[in-house]
Design a protein around this motif. Structure first.
Motif, PDB file in Angstrom:
ATOM      1  N   ALA A 168       1.619  -0.290 -13.644  1.00 53.57           N
ATOM      2  CA  ALA A 168       0.935  -1.821 -13.315  1.00 53.57           C
ATOM      3  C   ALA A 168       1.570  -2.228 -11.847  1.00 53.57           C
ATOM      4  CB  ALA A 168       1.412  -2.826 -14.492  1.00 53.57           C
ATOM      5  N   GLY A 169       2.774  -1.983 -11.583  1.00 56.31           N
ATOM      6  CA  GLY A 169       3.045  -2.277  -9.944  1.00 56.31           C
ATOM      7  C   GLY A 169       4.431  -2.654 -10.113  1.00 56.31           C
ATOM      8  N   LYS A 170       5.101  -2.418 -11.326  1.00 54.89           N
ATOM      9  CA  LYS A 170       6.280  -3.423 -11.818  1.00 54.89           C
ATOM     10  C   LYS A 170       7.344  -3.106 -11.311  1.00 54.89           C
ATOM     11  CE  LYS A 170       6.526  -2.493 -15.907  1.00 54.89           C
ATOM     12  NZ  LYS A 170       4.955  -0.916 -15.933  1.00 54.89           N
ATOM     13  N   THR A 171       7.199  -1.238 -11.155  1.00 63.54           N
ATOM     14  CA  THR A 171       8.202  -0.588  -9.879  1.00 63.54           C
ATOM     15  C   THR A 171       7.863  -1.160  -8.688  1.00 63.54           C
ATOM     16  OG1 THR A 171       8.957   0.162 -11.796  1.00 63.54           O
ATOM     17  CG2 THR A 171       9.266   1.678  -9.087  1.00 63.54           C
ATOM     18  N   THR A 172       7.024  -1.257  -8.161  1.00 65.00           N
ATOM     19  CA  THR A 172       6.574  -1.419  -6.693  1.00 65.00           C
ATOM     20  C   THR A 172       7.694  -3.365  -6.147  1.00 65.00           C
ATOM     21  OG1 THR A 172       4.574  -0.210  -6.503  1.00 65.00           O
ATOM     22  CG2 THR A 172       4.680  -1.520  -5.392  1.00 65.00           C
ATOM     23  N   TYR A 184       1.227  -1.252  -0.130  1.00 65.62           N
ATOM     24  CA  TYR A 184       0.099  -0.123   0.357  1.00 65.62           C
ATOM     25  C   TYR A 184       0.566   0.905  -0.115  1.00 65.62           C
ATOM     26  CZ  TYR A 184      -4.317  -2.828   1.353  1.00 65.62           C
ATOM     27  OH  TYR A 184      -4.583  -4.283   1.594  1.00 65.62           O
ATOM     28  N   TYR A 185       0.278   2.488  -1.041  1.00 64.70           N
ATOM     29  CA  TYR A 185       0.817   3.237  -0.513  1.00 64.70           C
ATOM     30  C   TYR A 185      -0.169   4.471   0.237  1.00 64.70           C
ATOM     31  CZ  TYR A 185       4.947   2.658  -4.288  1.00 64.70           C
ATOM     32  OH  TYR A 185       5.635   1.343  -5.141  1.00 64.70           O
ATOM     33  N   GLY A 186       0.126   4.560   1.061  1.00 61.30           N
ATOM     34  CA  GLY A 186      -1.391   5.214   2.321  1.00 61.30           C
ATOM     35  C   GLY A 186      -2.227   4.826   1.889  1.00 61.30           C
ATOM     36  N   HIS A 229      -3.682   0.667  -3.192  1.00 57.15           N
ATOM     37  CA  HIS A 229      -3.644  -0.354  -3.071  1.00 57.15           C
ATOM     38  C   HIS A 229      -2.719  -1.261  -3.713  1.00 57.15           C
ATOM     39  CE1 HIS A 229      -5.301  -5.261  -1.795  1.00 57.15           C
ATOM     40  NE2 HIS A 229      -3.381  -4.698  -1.603  1.00 57.15           N
ATOM     41  N   ALA A 230      -1.648  -0.564  -4.040  1.00 52.10           N
ATOM     42  CA  ALA A 230      -0.545  -0.667  -5.462  1.00 52.10           C
ATOM     43  C   ALA A 230      -0.399  -2.827  -5.660  1.00 52.10           C
ATOM     44  CB  ALA A 230       0.609  -0.301  -4.904  1.00 52.10           C
ATOM     45  N   LEU A 231      -0.047  -3.728  -4.945  1.00 49.72           N
ATOM     46  CA  LEU A 231      -0.274  -4.974  -4.689  1.00 49.72           C
ATOM     47  C   LEU A 231      -0.958  -5.618  -4.172  1.00 49.72           C
ATOM     48  CD1 LEU A 231       3.863  -5.228  -4.922  1.00 49.72           C
ATOM     49  CD2 LEU A 231       2.470  -4.924  -7.099  1.00 49.72           C
TER      50      LEU A 231
HETATM   51  N1  LIG Z   1       5.147   6.824  -3.908  1.00 48.85           N
HETATM   52  C1  LIG Z   1       4.173   6.490  -4.351  1.00 48.85           C
HETATM   53  N2  LIG Z   1       2.948   7.434  -3.405  1.00 48.85           N
HETATM   54  C2  LIG Z   1       1.379   6.735  -3.847  1.00 48.85           C
HETATM   55  N3  LIG Z   1       1.377   6.480  -5.367  1.00 48.85           N
HETATM   56  C3  LIG Z   1       2.304   5.293  -5.706  1.00 48.85           C
HETATM   57  C4  LIG Z   1       3.917   5.929  -5.563  1.00 48.85           C
HETATM   58  N4  LIG Z   1       4.700   4.821  -6.563  1.00 48.85           N
HETATM   59  C5  LIG Z   1       4.074   4.359  -7.095  1.00 48.85           C
HETATM   60  N5  LIG Z   1       2.426   4.513  -6.725  1.00 48.85           N
HETATM   61  C6  LIG Z   1       0.768   4.075  -7.059  1.00 48.85           C
HETATM   62  O1  LIG Z   1       1.321   2.587  -7.305  1.00 48.85           O
HETATM   63  C7  LIG Z   1       1.246   1.751  -8.245  1.00 48.85           C
HETATM   64  C8  LIG Z   1       2.029   1.034  -9.360  1.00 48.85           C
HETATM   65  O2  LIG Z   1       3.642   1.906  -9.390  1.00 48.85           O
HETATM   66  P1  LIG Z   1       4.820   1.366  -9.765  1.00 48.85           P
HETATM   67  O3  LIG Z   1       5.732   2.794 -10.582  1.00 48.85           O
HETATM   68  O4  LIG Z   1       4.751   0.286  -9.317  1.00 48.85           O
HETATM   69  O5  LIG Z   1       4.087   1.601 -11.536  1.00 48.85           O
HETATM   70  P2  LIG Z   1       4.864   0.306 -12.711  1.00 48.85           P
HETATM   71  O6  LIG Z   1       3.925  -0.814 -13.420  1.00 48.85           O
HETATM   72  O7  LIG Z   1       6.227   0.470 -12.361  1.00 48.85           O
HETATM   73  O8  LIG Z   1       4.161   1.801 -14.053  1.00 48.85           O
HETATM   74  P3  LIG Z   1       5.514   1.961 -14.879  1.00 48.85           P
HETATM   75  O9  LIG Z   1       5.859   1.185 -16.436  1.00 48.85           O
HETATM   76  O10 LIG Z   1       5.291   3.611 -15.490  1.00 48.85           O
HETATM   77  O11 LIG Z   1       6.767   2.520 -14.137  1.00 48.85           O
HETATM   78  C9  LIG Z   1       0.051   3.126  -9.343  1.00 48.85           C
HETATM   79  O12 LIG Z   1      -0.976   3.547  -9.556  1.00 48.85           O
HETATM   80  C10 LIG Z   1       1.161   4.722  -9.873  1.00 48.85           C
HETATM   81  O13 LIG Z   1       0.354   5.861  -9.298  1.00 48.85           O
END
Ligand SMILES: Nc1ncnc2c1ncn2[C@@H]1O[C@H](COP(=O)(O)OP(=O)(O)OP(=O)(O)O)[C@@H](O)[C@H]1O
Ligand SMILES: [Mg+2]
Length: 235
Positions: free
Chosen positions: A38-42, A10-12, A15-17
């Protein structure tokens, strides 16, 4: 080698994953593909301890790593190449590489073996050894980011969009080198928006959508999958 089980992040309030479960087998290349947000970086940040997962759900070589600090996770053998490379612009190539040995190097120990490996994989970095980080091209900065990660002697290499912003030819070379790194014994978990490049080299792949894995199969089968072709391969 790596196992996520029902991992939530979660980011606050966000619900990211959502209950993410997947595995990376030792010696293989696994890829996670998915579009923007999508949530790859997360996922990678949760593995390397940069953001907390909400349950005891990430195992590395049989040990839970959810509550372990990022610097300890590097020592355990996980190196993370972040999205956008994040090299140190005011340090030389050589200094960027030196820094990453602090996870294992004690006084008087040689780093020649690790340096040789990186310079063999990326001869350009040796040519540019004394140049400052900011003066490198995008492709060279990506080489440096991967090289720096290798200096920490990882067993598992996490790569966040190594193709981002690079010309097709440079992407091709980078992905060939990732395969070489893997053949030399380093397990790889790669996340990419460039589904074609990622699935071409992946033994196994996962499709991530809105924080959930919606498809899992071999890289070759995913490449042939109609839904993947329609959504991610532009066919
Ligand atoms: N620091 C943060 N605070 C709040 N929400 C965040 C934060 N970082 C990411 N998110 C949210 O979490 C979700 C997943 O983001 P993430 O960066 O993991 O995606 P990603 O697949 O890496 O995207 P990209 O291809 O653009 O790099 C998104 O909805 C994003 O807005
Ligand atoms: Mg990302």
């Amino acid at each position: 080698m790596l196992k996520l089980q029902q991992c939530d992040v979660y980011y606050g309030q966000i619900h990211a994953l959502h209950g993410l479960s997947f595995e990376v087998a030792a010696g293989k290349i696994a890829a996670i593909i998915g579009s923007n947000g999508a949530g790859k970086t997360t996922t990678l940040r949760a593995i390397s301890g940069l953001i907390p997962a909400s349950s005891k759900s990430i195992m590395f070589e049989g040990e839970p790593i959810d509550r372990i600090k990022p610097e300890k996770i590097v020592k355990m053998g996980i190196a993370h190449v972040p999205q956008g490379r994040r090299i140190f612009p005011g340090l030389t190539v050589r200094e960027n590489l030196n820094i990453a040995t602090s996870s294992w190097k004690k006084r008087g120990m040689s780093i020649d073996k690790e340096l040789d490996r990186v310079y063999t994989l990326f001869p350009k970095l040796q040519e540019r050894e004394k140049q400052l980080g900011w003066s490198l091209s995008g492709g060279e900065q990506q080489m440096l980011a991967v090289g720096r990660a290798l200096m920490s002697r990882p067993k598992l290499l996490l790569l966040d969009e190594p193709s981002l912003g690079l010309a097709p030819k440079v992407v091709e070379e980078m992905f060939e080198t990732i395969q070489t790194i893997n053949k030399e014994g380093t397990t790889v978990l790669l996340v990419e928006q460039n589904a074609f490049a990622a699935l071409s080299i992946a033994d196994y792949g996962y499709v991530l959508d809105l924080g959930e894995i919606v498809l899992r199969d071999t890289g070759a089968s995913l490449m042939k999958n109609e839904m993947v072709q329609a959504a991610y391969l532009g066919e």
